[in-house]
Each structure stands twice: as C-alpha cells, then as structure tokens.
Design a protein around this motif. Structure first.
Motif, PDB file in Angstrom:
ATOM      1  N   GLY A 185     -10.445   3.094 -14.870  1.00 58.66           N
ATOM      2  CA  GLY A 185     -10.439   4.546 -14.973  1.00 58.66           C
ATOM      3  C   GLY A 185     -11.489   5.262 -14.163  1.00 58.66           C
ATOM      4  O   GLY A 185     -11.669   6.472 -14.319  1.00 58.66           O
ATOM      5  N   THR A 186     -12.201   4.550 -13.277  1.00 58.12           N
ATOM      6  CA  THR A 186     -13.278   5.186 -12.511  1.00 58.12           C
ATOM      7  C   THR A 186     -12.801   5.798 -11.203  1.00 58.12           C
ATOM      8  O   THR A 186     -13.600   6.391 -10.477  1.00 58.12           O
ATOM      9  CB  THR A 186     -14.406   4.177 -12.203  1.00 58.12           C
ATOM     10  OG1 THR A 186     -13.861   3.074 -11.460  1.00 58.12           O
ATOM     11  CG2 THR A 186     -15.037   3.671 -13.491  1.00 58.12           C
ATOM     12  N   GLY A 187     -11.520   5.659 -10.884  1.00 57.81           N
ATOM     13  CA  GLY A 187     -10.976   6.315  -9.696  1.00 57.81           C
ATOM     14  C   GLY A 187     -11.180   5.532  -8.408  1.00 57.81           C
ATOM     15  O   GLY A 187     -11.796   6.027  -7.462  1.00 57.81           O
ATOM     16  N   LYS A 188     -10.624   4.308  -8.361  1.00 59.26           N
ATOM     17  CA  LYS A 188     -10.780   3.466  -7.175  1.00 59.26           C
ATOM     18  C   LYS A 188     -10.162   4.124  -5.939  1.00 59.26           C
ATOM     19  O   LYS A 188     -10.786   4.204  -4.879  1.00 59.26           O
ATOM     20  CB  LYS A 188     -10.143   2.094  -7.427  1.00 59.26           C
ATOM     21  CG  LYS A 188     -10.907   1.235  -8.417  1.00 59.26           C
ATOM     22  CD  LYS A 188     -10.330  -0.149  -8.521  1.00 59.26           C
ATOM     23  CE  LYS A 188      -9.131  -0.190  -9.444  1.00 59.26           C
ATOM     24  NZ  LYS A 188      -9.491   0.007 -10.859  1.00 59.26           N
ATOM     25  N   THR A 189      -8.904   4.578  -6.072  1.00 62.48           N
ATOM     26  CA  THR A 189      -8.229   5.174  -4.920  1.00 62.48           C
ATOM     27  C   THR A 189      -8.881   6.496  -4.527  1.00 62.48           C
ATOM     28  O   THR A 189      -8.975   6.835  -3.343  1.00 62.48           O
ATOM     29  CB  THR A 189      -6.731   5.382  -5.230  1.00 62.48           C
ATOM     30  OG1 THR A 189      -6.160   4.137  -5.647  1.00 62.48           O
ATOM     31  CG2 THR A 189      -5.989   5.874  -3.997  1.00 62.48           C
ATOM     32  N   THR A 190      -9.370   7.251  -5.513  1.00 64.75           N
ATOM     33  CA  THR A 190     -10.095   8.490  -5.219  1.00 64.75           C
ATOM     34  C   THR A 190     -11.332   8.195  -4.385  1.00 64.75           C
ATOM     35  O   THR A 190     -11.670   8.941  -3.450  1.00 64.75           O
ATOM     36  CB  THR A 190     -10.494   9.193  -6.526  1.00 64.75           C
ATOM     37  OG1 THR A 190      -9.316   9.515  -7.267  1.00 64.75           O
ATOM     38  CG2 THR A 190     -11.271  10.465  -6.246  1.00 64.75           C
ATOM     39  N   MET A 191     -12.018   7.094  -4.708  1.00 68.51           N
ATOM     40  CA  MET A 191     -13.199   6.695  -3.953  1.00 68.51           C
ATOM     41  C   MET A 191     -12.845   6.385  -2.506  1.00 68.51           C
ATOM     42  O   MET A 191     -13.518   6.832  -1.567  1.00 68.51           O
ATOM     43  CB  MET A 191     -13.816   5.461  -4.623  1.00 68.51           C
ATOM     44  CG  MET A 191     -15.044   4.901  -3.928  1.00 68.51           C
ATOM     45  SD  MET A 191     -16.504   5.919  -4.133  1.00 68.51           S
ATOM     46  CE  MET A 191     -16.731   6.512  -2.484  1.00 68.51           C
ATOM     47  N   LEU A 192     -11.757   5.636  -2.307  1.00 71.57           N
ATOM     48  CA  LEU A 192     -11.337   5.303  -0.944  1.00 71.57           C
ATOM     49  C   LEU A 192     -10.943   6.550  -0.165  1.00 71.57           C
ATOM     50  O   LEU A 192     -11.263   6.676   1.026  1.00 71.57           O
ATOM     51  CB  LEU A 192     -10.173   4.304  -0.992  1.00 71.57           C
ATOM     52  CG  LEU A 192     -10.498   2.896  -1.502  1.00 71.57           C
ATOM     53  CD1 LEU A 192      -9.239   2.052  -1.579  1.00 71.57           C
ATOM     54  CD2 LEU A 192     -11.525   2.218  -0.606  1.00 71.57           C
ATOM     55  N   ALA A 193     -10.253   7.473  -0.833  1.00 72.20           N
ATOM     56  CA  ALA A 193      -9.858   8.727  -0.165  1.00 72.20           C
ATOM     57  C   ALA A 193     -11.087   9.538   0.223  1.00 72.20           C
ATOM     58  O   ALA A 193     -11.123  10.160   1.297  1.00 72.20           O
ATOM     59  CB  ALA A 193      -8.938   9.534  -1.076  1.00 72.20           C
ATOM     60  N   CYS A 235      -6.017   1.096   5.650  1.00 72.72           N
ATOM     61  CA  CYS A 235      -6.140   0.741   4.233  1.00 72.72           C
ATOM     62  C   CYS A 235      -5.086  -0.299   3.905  1.00 72.72           C
ATOM     63  O   CYS A 235      -3.886  -0.053   4.086  1.00 72.72           O
ATOM     64  CB  CYS A 235      -5.968   1.973   3.345  1.00 72.72           C
ATOM     65  SG  CYS A 235      -6.052   1.611   1.566  1.00 72.72           S
ATOM     66  N   LEU A 236      -5.523  -1.465   3.461  1.00 74.83           N
ATOM     67  CA  LEU A 236      -4.604  -2.519   3.043  1.00 74.83           C
ATOM     68  C   LEU A 236      -4.331  -2.346   1.554  1.00 74.83           C
ATOM     69  O   LEU A 236      -5.201  -2.591   0.717  1.00 74.83           O
ATOM     70  CB  LEU A 236      -5.200  -3.901   3.316  1.00 74.83           C
ATOM     71  CG  LEU A 236      -5.549  -4.213   4.778  1.00 74.83           C
ATOM     72  CD1 LEU A 236      -6.026  -5.654   4.908  1.00 74.83           C
ATOM     73  CD2 LEU A 236      -4.362  -3.965   5.683  1.00 74.83           C
ATOM     74  N   ALA A 237      -3.136  -1.907   1.228  1.00 70.71           N
ATOM     75  CA  ALA A 237      -2.785  -1.596  -0.158  1.00 70.71           C
ATOM     76  C   ALA A 237      -2.169  -2.818  -0.843  1.00 70.71           C
ATOM     77  O   ALA A 237      -1.533  -3.664  -0.195  1.00 70.71           O
ATOM     78  CB  ALA A 237      -1.814  -0.426  -0.212  1.00 70.71           C
ATOM     79  N   GLN A 245       1.968   4.179  -0.604  1.00 68.25           N
ATOM     80  CA  GLN A 245       2.565   5.516  -0.484  1.00 68.25           C
ATOM     81  C   GLN A 245       1.661   6.568  -1.120  1.00 68.25           C
ATOM     82  O   GLN A 245       1.493   7.670  -0.579  1.00 68.25           O
ATOM     83  CB  GLN A 245       3.950   5.519  -1.139  1.00 68.25           C
ATOM     84  CG  GLN A 245       4.979   4.705  -0.368  1.00 68.25           C
ATOM     85  CD  GLN A 245       6.294   4.568  -1.103  1.00 68.25           C
ATOM     86  OE1 GLN A 245       6.391   4.795  -2.319  1.00 68.25           O
ATOM     87  NE2 GLN A 245       7.353   4.198  -0.378  1.00 68.25           N
ATOM     88  N   ASP A 246       1.063   6.246  -2.267  1.00 68.55           N
ATOM     89  CA  ASP A 246       0.148   7.173  -2.918  1.00 68.55           C
ATOM     90  C   ASP A 246      -1.081   7.430  -2.050  1.00 68.55           C
ATOM     91  O   ASP A 246      -1.525   8.571  -1.885  1.00 68.55           O
ATOM     92  CB  ASP A 246      -0.279   6.615  -4.275  1.00 68.55           C
ATOM     93  CG  ASP A 246      -1.299   7.502  -4.973  1.00 68.55           C
ATOM     94  OD1 ASP A 246      -0.959   8.645  -5.314  1.00 68.55           O
ATOM     95  OD2 ASP A 246      -2.450   7.046  -5.156  1.00 68.55           O
ATOM     96  N   ALA A 247      -1.616   6.358  -1.461  1.00 70.80           N
ATOM     97  CA  ALA A 247      -2.793   6.499  -0.606  1.00 70.80           C
ATOM     98  C   ALA A 247      -2.468   7.306   0.643  1.00 70.80           C
ATOM     99  O   ALA A 247      -3.271   8.139   1.086  1.00 70.80           O
ATOM    100  CB  ALA A 247      -3.326   5.116  -0.232  1.00 70.80           C
ATOM    101  N   ALA A 248      -1.300   7.071   1.222  1.00 65.68           N
ATOM    102  CA  ALA A 248      -0.920   7.788   2.441  1.00 65.68           C
ATOM    103  C   ALA A 248      -0.870   9.288   2.208  1.00 65.68           C
ATOM    104  O   ALA A 248      -1.164  10.083   3.108  1.00 65.68           O
ATOM    105  CB  ALA A 248       0.420   7.277   2.945  1.00 65.68           C
ATOM    106  N   ALA A 249      -0.492   9.695   0.992  1.00 65.82           N
ATOM    107  CA  ALA A 249      -0.413  11.125   0.679  1.00 65.82           C
ATOM    108  C   ALA A 249      -1.790  11.743   0.473  1.00 65.82           C
ATOM    109  O   ALA A 249      -1.946  12.958   0.577  1.00 65.82           O
ATOM    110  CB  ALA A 249       0.444  11.324  -0.573  1.00 65.82           C
TER     111      ALA A 249
END
Length: 504
Positions: free
Chosen positions: A27-35, A47-49, A56-60
């Motif tokens: 819940g700490t926001g891993k993808t938010t951190m990468l963005a 980004c290797l998903a 797809q979520d990261a690309a957006a």
C-alpha cells in the motif's frame, strides 16, 4: 500529492545517478514512486512491468520519454515475431509431442510405473522450467519432482530419461518455421535472453522486483554498464519461489531505500502487518495512515475470503454456496475444476494427467500416499474434501461460480490476492498453525521443542492481512494474538522463546 520524505530521498538518489533498490511495503504506492521518478527527468527510460495490466497502467501514468513494456513484449518485438506461425499452431496433447520426440513407452522407476503420458508431461514442464532460468542448457535440476518420486535417487533416474529428450525439444523449438513442440511465449523470451540483448535506455525501472524470474533478472542486470538500474518491490511479498521466481532485491549492489508509509490502511492494520514482517525477518516495517480507519475484528459479510490453498478455496466455495451466496473465485475456477476432475478420474479407476496426481493409478493409492507418506500430507485435505462431498458435487459447485462483479463474496488464495485489495477481508482457516500454538483444551507438553514459523508462510500471511482497506477478520491467523506471542514480541524475545507456552 506532496511526496513523503522517503519518496523525496529516492528521487534525490535517482537524480544523482545511483543504482537503486527501493523496498516498498504493502500500500505504499510502488507504481506511484516509479512514475514520480520518470516524470522528474528528461532522460530516456524503460519500465519492465510484471504483466500486461501493470504495463498499461504505467504507460498511462508515465511520460512519453519512458517506454513501459513487459519483457515478453520486448522479446516478441526482437525475435518472437519470427515464430508467429508456430505460436498460432493448434494445441497438441503432450503424449503426442513426447511420442514424436522418442518417448514411446512407460518406464519403471522404483516401485512406480511412469506412463508415457506422465513422461511426456514431465518433458514439457522441464522445458518450461528451463525457460524461467538464466541457464544456457537443460539439466537435471530442471526436471520437476513428481509425487511418489521425491527421493533423490529416483529423481536422478527420472531425469536420465527426461533430459536428453528435453534437449531435443529445445532444439525443435528454435526452428522458426516448423516443429513438433507447441511454441509458447516463454520460449521466445528465453531465445531472446540467450542473445544477451542490450536495451536502448538511459535508465531502467523494474517493478515487482521481488517476483522476478532469473531469466528476466539476467536481462535487467546485464544493462548495468550503460544504464541506471532502479528496482522497486517488497521482499516480504516474495511468495512465488515455488514456481521459479527470485527476489532480486536481496543482495543488489546499489543504494537501498525504503517506502514504509502505507496509504491503503490505518495504524492498527500496520501494526498487524508488522507482526508478520518481524516473523519473516523482513527489512521493512510499515506505518499506517492515521486518516484511514482500518479495524481488526469479526466480519459477518466479507467482500473476500483469503485461503492458503486451492483445496481450502474449494471448501470455502462449497460452504458459502450451501449458505446461498453468489460466489466468485479469483482467477477463475479452472484449477479447482482440474483437481476435481482428476479426483473423479481416480475414483472411477482411470489415471489422470493432472501434474500433481499423474503417478497414482487409483484413488485408494492416493489415499494411502496422503495418509502415510510424509511427502503427501499436504494432499490430505483434498482427499478429505472429495471423500466427504464427492468429486461430482465439487464440479457442480465450480460450475455455479459467477464473475466477480456479480458476486456477493470473492474467494481467493493468498497468492492470487497479491496486488489486490477489498473493503472487508476474512482469513480462512486453512493457514497452518504452528505446533507451539495449542488449541484450547490441549495439554501443555514442555518437552516438545517449539517450531519456528517458516519464512515463506510468514510472507504469505503478510500478503493476506494487508489486502483490506476497512476491516480484517484474522480468522485462521488469529493465533498470532496468543498472549505469549504478543508478550514475546513486545519484550524483544524470539519467536521460539515466547511461544513455547500454550496459547488461549
């Protein structure tokens, strides 16, 4: 949202060009951190998903300067497209593939006869296991261990039959035009990895790093000389070792940082998660968000019930359906259907091709193995469930499953729940209870040495208890609150020292 101090520290290290491994709890926001990192630079990145949905979520959320792809997508663009005709080939039974490669008859290993079909299934699984590794050649350790042949010498004998044919199969798969082995996506990923590809990027981001296959690890780490490497994950959620995944964060040569502020749940749930992080010897502890109210207590109508095993999930499905609930199963019912069908085949005197049960000629043989062989004890719940309800009743229940949007409750294994969350969660009762936690009324036995909880089980429990936003019913994991255990943790004693007394 204003970045936390931990996120700011990660951004500063990224801008300094350091290789990074960021331990990010539930819940700490891993993808938010990468963005955040991707948007803070004009450099070109990749980004290797972990899967297509994450990509797809990261690309957006990422800028155009960062390409978000799965490793399979990269491999397909590089070499996989040459194998398109084979990818679209019709399915073929494993026994036909084995026969085409020279597996034409059964062999006897120890006291068990291994049929041609079982050998063929093991052959294809061997090739798949090889494709998930960084190895350059198929070897004995790629051959799966079959139920009833767990002994080292028996496995060596099995491998002597499988390895030469598996190598022949791998040669077959490298022909882009034709072959007898059905070509799968993991095959072109492995073929690409063996070319030691160089990715054109200034920096490389790896999400869910704790569940990386060695083949992906090799590709990622090989870019170190020309690109900045950043991996984000949660070592405490590394729960796929049994299928070849590897926690590449442990031992990574780079700056180690953490994200400990969870935005999913409040302080009470964070405290609960930290109990399991302590038992798993994890490198992180969580802090809940005070504005989020997450309670721990009984849940009468859960949104999700999380189970330890597929058999446990099957039992929950049948119980809730009998109570009139509309039930969904995370990931669908294919695995449960396959288990129940295999059980029915054995009960009706037919051999099954299910990889867990294919060496058993009949149901009685499986019952005896589950009851008396230490290696088969984990099959006892399946035997009990089928003996109690019958395979047909289980198959009928699976057929009545509904899609999640139409369900009153979702049943999931803890493994399939990873990455997901629900408002109210109940933990099922099929999670293993350590022997030092005695059931109410059981006599104390001071002479019995307490058993430490397995790290893998603690990690799985951590995943399970952190899937909720509003309320958690610990259910089958409630023994963690036994008074001796809590006192031990609060006083700094070890798990073994604090839990030798009987629990309530």
């Amino acid at each position: 949202m204003k970045p936390t101090d931990e996120q700011t520290a990660a951004a500063d290290a990224f801008h300094a060009g350091e290789h990074l491994a960021v331990q990010a709890g539930a819940g700490t926001g891993k993808t938010t951190m990468l963005a955040l990192l991707a948007r803070s630079t004009r450099r070109r990145g990749r980004c290797l998903a972990y899967n297509r949905a994450i990509a797809q979520d990261a690309a957006a959320r990422f800028p155009r300067t960062v390409q978000c792809k799965t490793t399979h997508a990269l491999a397909y663009a590089a070499v996989g497209h040459h194998y398109t005709p084979r990818l679209n080939a019709p399915r073929r039974p494993a026994w036909q593939t084995g026969q085409a490669l020279g597996l034409t008859k059964a062999v006897r290993i120890g006291e068990r006869e291994v049929s041609q079909r079982a050998l063929s299934n093991a052959l294809l699984r061997t090739v798949n296991r090889f494709c998930h590794t960084s190895d350059t050649e198929i070897a004995r350790h790629h051959v799966p261990k079959l139920r009833g042949l767990e002994d080292k010498d028996l496995h060596r004998e099995l491998a002597s039959h499988i390895v030469p044919v598996a190598r022949k199969a791998w040669t077959d798969l490298q022909n882009p035009d034709d072959g007898c082995v059905r070509f799968e996506h993991d095959h072109y990923l492995k073929i690409w990895a063996l070319t030691r590809p160089k990715l054109d990027a200034d920096f490389l981001l790896l999400d869910e790093a704790q569940d990386t296959n060695p083949v992906v690890e090799e590709i990622f780490l090989a870019q170190r000389d020309h690109a900045q490497l950043v991996m984000v994950g949660d070592s405490a959620q590394a729960i796929y070792h049994w299928r070849g995944a590897k926690d590449v964060m442990t031992g990574f040569n780079g700056t180690q940082l953490t994200l400990s502020q969870s935005f999913r749940f409040g302080p009470d749930l964070a405290e609960e998660a930290n109990r399991w992080l302590h038992l798993a010897d994890a490198p992180i502890r969580l802090t809940g968000t005070p504005a989020v109210s997450t309670e721990i207590g009984p849940v009468a109508s859960p949104d999700a019930v999380l189970c330890r095993t597929n058999v446990g999930a099957m039992a929950q499905v049948m119980t809730l359906m009998a109570d009139g609930y509309q039930v969904a199963l995370a990931g669908g019912g294919d695995s449960l259907h396959a288990l129940a069908q295999a059980a029915r085949d054995l009960k009706e005197g037919r051999r099954t091709h299910h990889p867990e049960l294919l060496l058993f000629p009949c149901w009685g043989d499986l019952q005896d193995y589950a009851a008396h062989d230490p290696a088969g004890r984990d099959l006892q719940p399946l035997v009990n469930l089928v003996d109690s309800h019958g395979a047909d009743a289980i198959l009928a229940a699976v057929a009545q499953l509904v899609p999640e949007p139409h369900a009153q409750v979702t049943i999931s294994t803890a493994h399939k729940a990873k990455g997901r969350e629900w408002p109210c969660v109940l933990i099922a009762d099929d999670f293993a209870r350590p022997k030092q936690h005695q059931q109410p009324g059981e006599p104390s036995d001071p002479a019995t040495a307490p058993e430490p909880i397995d790290d893998a089980e603690a990690r799985l429990a951590y995943v399970a208890v952190t899937r909720t936003r509003q309320r958690l019913d610990l259910g089958g994991l409630s023994w963690i609150h036994d008074t001796p255990g809590r006192a031990a943790e609060e006083s700094g004693l070890s798990w073994q020292q604090g839990l030798c007394a009987p629990g309530r």
